[in-house]
Structure formats: C-alpha cells, structure tokens
Scaffold this motif. Sequence first.
Motif, PDB file in Angstrom:
ATOM      1  N   ARG A   1       1.755  12.026   3.716  1.00 29.55           N
ATOM      2  CA  ARG A   1       1.768  11.971   2.250  1.00 29.55           C
ATOM      3  C   ARG A   1       0.419  12.412   1.684  1.00 29.55           C
ATOM      4  O   ARG A   1       0.350  13.217   0.743  1.00 29.55           O
ATOM      5  CB  ARG A   1       2.096  10.551   1.781  1.00 29.55           C
ATOM      6  CG  ARG A   1       2.083  10.386   0.269  1.00 29.55           C
ATOM      7  CD  ARG A   1       2.165   8.934  -0.132  1.00 29.55           C
ATOM      8  NE  ARG A   1       0.968   8.204   0.265  1.00 29.55           N
ATOM      9  CZ  ARG A   1      -0.166   8.203  -0.440  1.00 29.55           C
ATOM     10  NH1 ARG A   1      -0.255   8.907  -1.556  1.00 29.55           N
ATOM     11  NH2 ARG A   1      -1.202   7.509  -0.031  1.00 29.55           N
ATOM     12  N   ILE A   2      -0.659  11.896   2.262  1.00 29.93           N
ATOM     13  CA  ILE A   2      -1.999  12.259   1.788  1.00 29.93           C
ATOM     14  C   ILE A   2      -2.259  13.741   2.019  1.00 29.93           C
ATOM     15  O   ILE A   2      -2.831  14.439   1.163  1.00 29.93           O
ATOM     16  CB  ILE A   2      -3.056  11.384   2.495  1.00 29.93           C
ATOM     17  CG1 ILE A   2      -2.835   9.910   2.130  1.00 29.93           C
ATOM     18  CG2 ILE A   2      -4.459  11.825   2.102  1.00 29.93           C
ATOM     19  CD1 ILE A   2      -3.701   8.949   2.912  1.00 29.93           C
TER      20      ILE A   2
ATOM     21  N   ARG B   1      10.235   5.656   4.236  1.00 36.08           N
ATOM     22  CA  ARG B   1       9.532   4.364   4.108  1.00 36.08           C
ATOM     23  C   ARG B   1      10.515   3.213   4.148  1.00 36.08           C
ATOM     24  O   ARG B   1      10.276   2.180   4.788  1.00 36.08           O
ATOM     25  CB  ARG B   1       8.739   4.349   2.799  1.00 36.08           C
ATOM     26  CG  ARG B   1       8.087   3.006   2.494  1.00 36.08           C
ATOM     27  CD  ARG B   1       7.400   3.039   1.149  1.00 36.08           C
ATOM     28  NE  ARG B   1       6.890   1.714   0.814  1.00 36.08           N
ATOM     29  CZ  ARG B   1       7.592   0.740   0.267  1.00 36.08           C
ATOM     30  NH1 ARG B   1       8.899   0.943   0.009  1.00 36.08           N
ATOM     31  NH2 ARG B   1       7.058  -0.432  -0.010  1.00 36.08           N
TER      32      ARG B   1
ATOM     33  N   HIS C   1       0.831  -1.210   0.000  1.00 34.88           N
ATOM     34  CA  HIS C   1       0.000   0.000   0.000  1.00 34.88           C
ATOM     35  C   HIS C   1       0.864   1.258   0.000  1.00 34.88           C
ATOM     36  O   HIS C   1       0.578   2.218  -0.744  1.00 34.88           O
ATOM     37  CB  HIS C   1      -0.915  -0.011   1.227  1.00 34.88           C
ATOM     38  CG  HIS C   1      -1.758   1.223   1.336  1.00 34.88           C
ATOM     39  ND1 HIS C   1      -2.875   1.441   0.564  1.00 34.88           N
ATOM     40  CD2 HIS C   1      -1.622   2.338   2.134  1.00 34.88           C
ATOM     41  CE1 HIS C   1      -3.402   2.612   0.864  1.00 34.88           C
ATOM     42  NE2 HIS C   1      -2.658   3.181   1.826  1.00 34.88           N
ATOM     43  N   THR C   2       1.892   1.282   0.830  1.00 28.27           N
ATOM     44  CA  THR C   2       2.759   2.458   0.869  1.00 28.27           C
ATOM     45  C   THR C   2       3.529   2.644  -0.441  1.00 28.27           C
ATOM     46  O   THR C   2       3.768   3.780  -0.875  1.00 28.27           O
ATOM     47  CB  THR C   2       3.749   2.359   2.035  1.00 28.27           C
ATOM     48  OG1 THR C   2       4.442   1.094   1.974  1.00 28.27           O
ATOM     49  CG2 THR C   2       3.004   2.443   3.366  1.00 28.27           C
TER      50      THR C   2
ATOM     51  N   TRP D   1       2.357   1.851  -3.389  1.00 26.13           N
ATOM     52  CA  TRP D   1       1.355   2.431  -4.300  1.00 26.13           C
ATOM     53  C   TRP D   1       1.159   3.926  -4.023  1.00 26.13           C
ATOM     54  O   TRP D   1       0.960   4.729  -4.942  1.00 26.13           O
ATOM     55  CB  TRP D   1       0.035   1.683  -4.124  1.00 26.13           C
ATOM     56  CG  TRP D   1      -1.092   2.314  -4.892  1.00 26.13           C
ATOM     57  CD1 TRP D   1      -1.339   2.216  -6.221  1.00 26.13           C
ATOM     58  CD2 TRP D   1      -2.109   3.184  -4.363  1.00 26.13           C
ATOM     59  NE1 TRP D   1      -2.455   2.952  -6.573  1.00 26.13           N
ATOM     60  CE2 TRP D   1      -2.940   3.554  -5.441  1.00 26.13           C
ATOM     61  CE3 TRP D   1      -2.386   3.656  -3.082  1.00 26.13           C
ATOM     62  CZ2 TRP D   1      -4.040   4.382  -5.266  1.00 26.13           C
ATOM     63  CZ3 TRP D   1      -3.481   4.494  -2.919  1.00 26.13           C
ATOM     64  CH2 TRP D   1      -4.295   4.854  -4.005  1.00 26.13           C
ATOM     65  N   GLY D   2       1.228   4.334  -2.743  1.00 31.78           N
ATOM     66  CA  GLY D   2       1.124   5.755  -2.403  1.00 31.78           C
ATOM     67  C   GLY D   2       2.258   6.567  -3.009  1.00 31.78           C
ATOM     68  O   GLY D   2       2.052   7.682  -3.505  1.00 31.78           O
TER      69      GLY D   2
ATOM     70  N   GLN E   1       1.967   4.660   9.482  1.00 29.52           N
ATOM     71  CA  GLN E   1       0.654   5.299   9.358  1.00 29.52           C
ATOM     72  C   GLN E   1       0.789   6.816   9.331  1.00 29.52           C
ATOM     73  O   GLN E   1       0.152   7.500   8.508  1.00 29.52           O
ATOM     74  CB  GLN E   1      -0.245   4.860  10.511  1.00 29.52           C
ATOM     75  CG  GLN E   1      -1.647   5.451  10.439  1.00 29.52           C
ATOM     76  CD  GLN E   1      -2.499   5.005  11.605  1.00 29.52           C
ATOM     77  OE1 GLN E   1      -2.054   4.224  12.458  1.00 29.52           O
ATOM     78  NE2 GLN E   1      -3.732   5.481  11.657  1.00 29.52           N
TER      79      GLN E   1
ATOM     80  N   GLU F   1       2.145   7.900   5.982  1.00 31.91           N
ATOM     81  CA  GLU F   1       1.125   7.821   4.937  1.00 31.91           C
ATOM     82  C   GLU F   1       0.141   8.970   5.053  1.00 31.91           C
ATOM     83  O   GLU F   1      -0.286   9.545   4.036  1.00 31.91           O
ATOM     84  CB  GLU F   1       0.406   6.476   5.031  1.00 31.91           C
ATOM     85  CG  GLU F   1      -0.564   6.197   3.907  1.00 31.91           C
ATOM     86  CD  GLU F   1       0.119   5.994   2.576  1.00 31.91           C
ATOM     87  OE1 GLU F   1      -0.584   5.965   1.551  1.00 31.91           O
ATOM     88  OE2 GLU F   1       1.365   5.871   2.554  1.00 31.91           O
ATOM     89  N   GLU F   2      -0.227   9.327   6.282  1.00 36.10           N
ATOM     90  CA  GLU F   2      -1.157  10.436   6.462  1.00 36.10           C
ATOM     91  C   GLU F   2      -0.517  11.758   6.036  1.00 36.10           C
ATOM     92  O   GLU F   2      -1.183  12.623   5.449  1.00 36.10           O
ATOM     93  CB  GLU F   2      -1.598  10.499   7.920  1.00 36.10           C
ATOM     94  CG  GLU F   2      -2.512   9.347   8.315  1.00 36.10           C
ATOM     95  CD  GLU F   2      -2.840   9.360   9.797  1.00 36.10           C
ATOM     96  OE1 GLU F   2      -2.260  10.205  10.515  1.00 36.10           O
ATOM     97  OE2 GLU F   2      -3.655   8.534  10.239  1.00 36.10           O
TER      98      GLU F   2
ATOM     99  N   PHE G   1       1.647   7.018  -6.604  1.00 38.10           N
ATOM    100  CA  PHE G   1       0.617   8.034  -6.846  1.00 38.10           C
ATOM    101  C   PHE G   1       1.222   9.432  -6.795  1.00 38.10           C
ATOM    102  O   PHE G   1       0.866  10.309  -7.607  1.00 38.10           O
ATOM    103  CB  PHE G   1      -0.497   7.905  -5.817  1.00 38.10           C
ATOM    104  CG  PHE G   1      -1.606   8.892  -6.024  1.00 38.10           C
ATOM    105  CD1 PHE G   1      -2.620   8.649  -6.930  1.00 38.10           C
ATOM    106  CD2 PHE G   1      -1.619  10.093  -5.314  1.00 38.10           C
ATOM    107  CE1 PHE G   1      -3.637   9.571  -7.126  1.00 38.10           C
ATOM    108  CE2 PHE G   1      -2.623  11.012  -5.508  1.00 38.10           C
ATOM    109  CZ  PHE G   1      -3.638  10.762  -6.415  1.00 38.10           C
ATOM    110  N   VAL G   2       2.129   9.666  -5.844  1.00 40.72           N
ATOM    111  CA  VAL G   2       2.796  10.975  -5.774  1.00 40.72           C
ATOM    112  C   VAL G   2       3.584  11.233  -7.045  1.00 40.72           C
ATOM    113  O   VAL G   2       3.572  12.351  -7.599  1.00 40.72           O
ATOM    114  CB  VAL G   2       3.712  11.039  -4.536  1.00 40.72           C
ATOM    115  CG1 VAL G   2       4.496  12.355  -4.525  1.00 40.72           C
ATOM    116  CG2 VAL G   2       2.896  10.927  -3.258  1.00 40.72           C
TER     117      VAL G   2
END
Length: 587
Positions: free
Chosen positions: A223-224, A113, A17-18, A20-21, A217, A220-221, A24-25
């Motif tokens: 990053r979002i 990461r 998941h990370t 994929w994040g 976590q 990831e937050e 996305f960036v």
Amino acid sequence: MSWGSELWDQFDNLEKHTQWGIEFVEKYTKFVKERSEIETNYAKQIRNLSKKYQPKKNSREEEENKYTFCRAFLVTLNELNDYAGQHEVISENLTSQIITELSRYLQELKTERKSYFHDGRKAQQHIESSWKQLESCKRRFERDCKEADRAQQYFEKMDTDINVTKADVEKARQQAQMRHQMASDSKSDYSAYLQKFNQEQNEHYYTTIPNIFQKIQEMEEKRIERIGMCMKTFADVNRKVLPIVGQCLDGMTKSAESIEPKADSKQVVESYKSGFEPPGEVEFEDYGQAMKRTMSDTSLSNSREGKEKPGGKSKGKLWPFIKNKNKSPKQHKEPLSHRLNDFMTSKPKMHCLRSLRRGLSLKLITLNSHIRNLIEGSGPEDFSHLPPEQRRKKLQGKVDELKKDIQKEMDQRDALTKMKDVYVKNPQMGDPASKFEGWLVEVEEKMPSKSDTHRRQSGLYETQNSTAVSNNCAQDRESPDGSYTEEQNSELQVKANVNPHPTSSTPDFDDEFDDEETMPTIGTCKALYPFEGHNEGTISVTEGELLYVIEEDKGDGWTRVRRNEEEEGYVPSSYIEVFLETNAKDS
C-alpha cells in the motif's frame, strides 16, 4: 523486522493501523480527483476566454487581421487554446493513471485486509476456546481431588469408630476408592489437555499469528509503495506537458516579436488612403458689397454663372475632412437663404420636372443604398461608395477571387475529363457517358464563357482605371462618400428645408408625374449581371434579361429601363449593355 515476532500481542493496534492506511488511500484519491477537476475547470475557463476573444467572421475583424499586432494576438489566443488542451491532458492522465487505479486497488486492499484479519480473529478465538477448556479440566481435577480427600477422611473416621458396623466401614472404604479413581482420571485428562493446549498455543504464537501478521505487513508495505508510485506519477503527469506548454509560450513570444510597428503604420495608409488631392485654397468672400438680386430667371442664371466662373480652378477639389458630408465648401459662397429665395420666387419650368424627378429618385437611391450599406456592413457590388484608391483595391481583390473560382472549376472539369478517359480506355469499369456527362455539363454551366469572363473583367478594369479619370467630373457632384455636393445637392437641401416631410408636401409634383405620359422607348438593353434593386426607384433584373431603355445615362451611372407597361426603374449602367435605336442616336 517482522511484525509477527515483534508485534505478536498487538492484534487490535495493527487492525486500527491498517484501517487508517486505507483511509489515507481514500483521502489521497479524493485529493487527486479534486486536482483533476481543478485542471478541467481551468482548461474550460481558458478555452472560453480564448473563444470569447477570437475574431468574429465579419468585415471589421478581417480588416483588423491585416495588422501585425492583431495577428500576434490571434496567435496568442490559439496558443492559449493549446495551453488549455495540455491542462485537459493533465486531468485525463490523472484520472486514468491514478484515480482509476487507486479506486480499483482500494477495493482489492479492503478485501485482502478483511481476509487476513478474519483469519487472525479466527485463530485468536480458537486459542481462547482451548484455554477455556483447559481451565475447565483444571477445575474438574481440583474438584475431584477435594472429593477424594473428603472421602478418605470419612473412611478413616468410620474405621476408627468402634460403634460403626463393619458394613458401614466397608461402604466408606469403597466410596473413598471411587473418589480416588475419579481424581486420578481427572488428573490424566488435565495433563493430556494441558499438553495439547501448550502445543496449540505454541503454534498460535509462533506460526499462525506470525504468518498472518507477515501477510498484513506485506500488504501494508505494498500500500505504501503504491502511494509512492502514485505520487511519482502525479509529478510525471505534470512534467510531461511542460515541453508542449513551453512550445505554446514560445509561440506567444515569437508572435509578440513578430509585431512590426512600421508595417502596421504602412497598413493604415493602405487601408484609409482615399486617393483624393488635398483641398485648394478657400477664396475670399466679400460681404461688404450689397448684393442686389432680382426675381427673374435671368438674374438667377447669371448669378449662378458668375459663381461658377471664378471657382472653376478649385471646382474639382473635394472636401474630405468636413464631417457634414452633405455640404461642400462651394455652398458657402452663396448663403442658403439666397438660394431659398431663388427657389421660392422663380417659376420652375415644366420641362424640368422630369429631370427634377430623376435627381430626386437617384438621390433617394443613393441615400437608401448608403443606409443599407451601413446596416449590413457591405457596399455595392462595384464598390462605388469607396474612395478611388480603396475602390481599386477592392476591385482587384474581386478579380482575384473570380480567377480563383474559375480556376477551381477548370481543375474540377479537368479531373472529370481524366476520369472519363480512364473509363473510356477501360470499358469494364462502366459506361463513361452515364457517369460523367451529367457532371461535366453541370461544371460547364457553372463556368462563364470566355466572352462573359473577358467582358466582366474588362468592365471591372475599366471601372478601376476610369476612377481616377472620372474623379474630376465626380468631384463636381459627389463627396468622398458618394453623396451629391453641388447644384443637385443644393436643390435637395433647399427642398428639404422648405418641406421636412417630403411625402406629405409634394402632392403637386406627384400629380404632375402621374399625369405624365408614358415615355417612349429609345432602345433595348441586355443585363450583363443580376441586380436585386432593393432601393426605391430601382428595378431588379436577372442576368441575360432583355429590357427597353426609356432614358439613357445622364452621367450619373444610372439608366432608366422598362420591363412592361407598368414596371420600370433605374439600373446601374455598368450592369447592362445598351443598344440604342438609330433615330435616338441621331437626336
């Protein structure tokens, strides 16, 4: 909700998941980069479009800028150029505020990461290693217990067997005791390691992994959150230029509203008004009467005099609407064939060769001047090729330009004089003579003297004011474009029709001119202005040069002068000041 407590067993899924994040960036960064390139290319195309339709620096474009709709279009092009600049601002802000920041953050995110999952993977490997050691202790304890049971059973068998010696029984008993001791030791090791493993496992699943997953976590937050901020910045960058874009559009609207059709119509009149009067009525030509012509010079002169008298009333009228400007309405009164017959049958007088040569030379000068003006897009310095009204405006504009130049030089001289006074009052600043005398002399040389300025301006005003006065005289021999239309023009047309190639068809005239004696001087002249003399038959002069006058102005605006025995030609009469000799004036 914490990933450490809820997703304690989803290490691999969190890793995917990370990853994929991060992808996305990278994708969003690429999107903004492409959007920035689109804005840059769009701005470049808009600028090229504006530059393509910008007016060029020539007389035609300057004339067009007099109209309100042309000026409005120019304002629209300028506003469009500013509009393109705002798109460049969008591209620059997207690059600096989003692309650069995201690229730097992306590297930090990958490093962070990688560090977290490295710690998690290390903790996972440690707990798996402890589990393997626990399993090894367990298997050893199990093996020792089985060995102890077999040794006990063997001892009991040997002890009940009467045939076995006492020594063998003792040996079996000792072996059984040793195995029991080994089993007891293995049990103690297994129990101790089991307790240790349970502690490590509890720490792993309740402390180490939750802490690592909590950091992941938070990463990831962040990053979002960063992606959300970039999307907001993306919108703000476009929103910030909207007021200026609105001003550009308002400027276009205002320029469109400033268009005045009536003013443009009036400007057309100002630009093309010639000042000529409309042509008079065309007289009736009676071809029913047979025309009897003689071959003598008297009949030729009488016929010409007869034609001049009845046409005296309309002789001053020009014909500005005829496309063939080398012809005038008066030439239709006598067919061209008749004049050709007159010219071919009559004997030209030798004393007229000089005037004929003068007419031919002046005509060539005029034609060459007109051709040069058409090629270069300019006219003579006195704008004699223009109609009276347009000539007056051009001369007035030229006078204004000269006044501006003179005023500029005067301001420069005054400024230098003031600075010189400051240096004189403050000797410690330096020697004023060495600093300013050269500059002042240079400025004084550039500025015309009062007499020259007055004479130049008065000459221009005289030319300007005498245009309307001399119009009636000029109409007898010039059409609105400055070409000859009466007797001289007729002679040239007849000669051109007889011999289309003048250079090869006039050897007799050339011989006559070559054999002609050198003309005597009738006075001197001083050049008031420089004249380049590019056309054939003219001579170039410099301002202030002294020349000999060998033939004065015959009313056509040209004076024949001589510099030395071999160099002579025509110069404009308005460019020189003539001093005729006393005997020449009397004659």
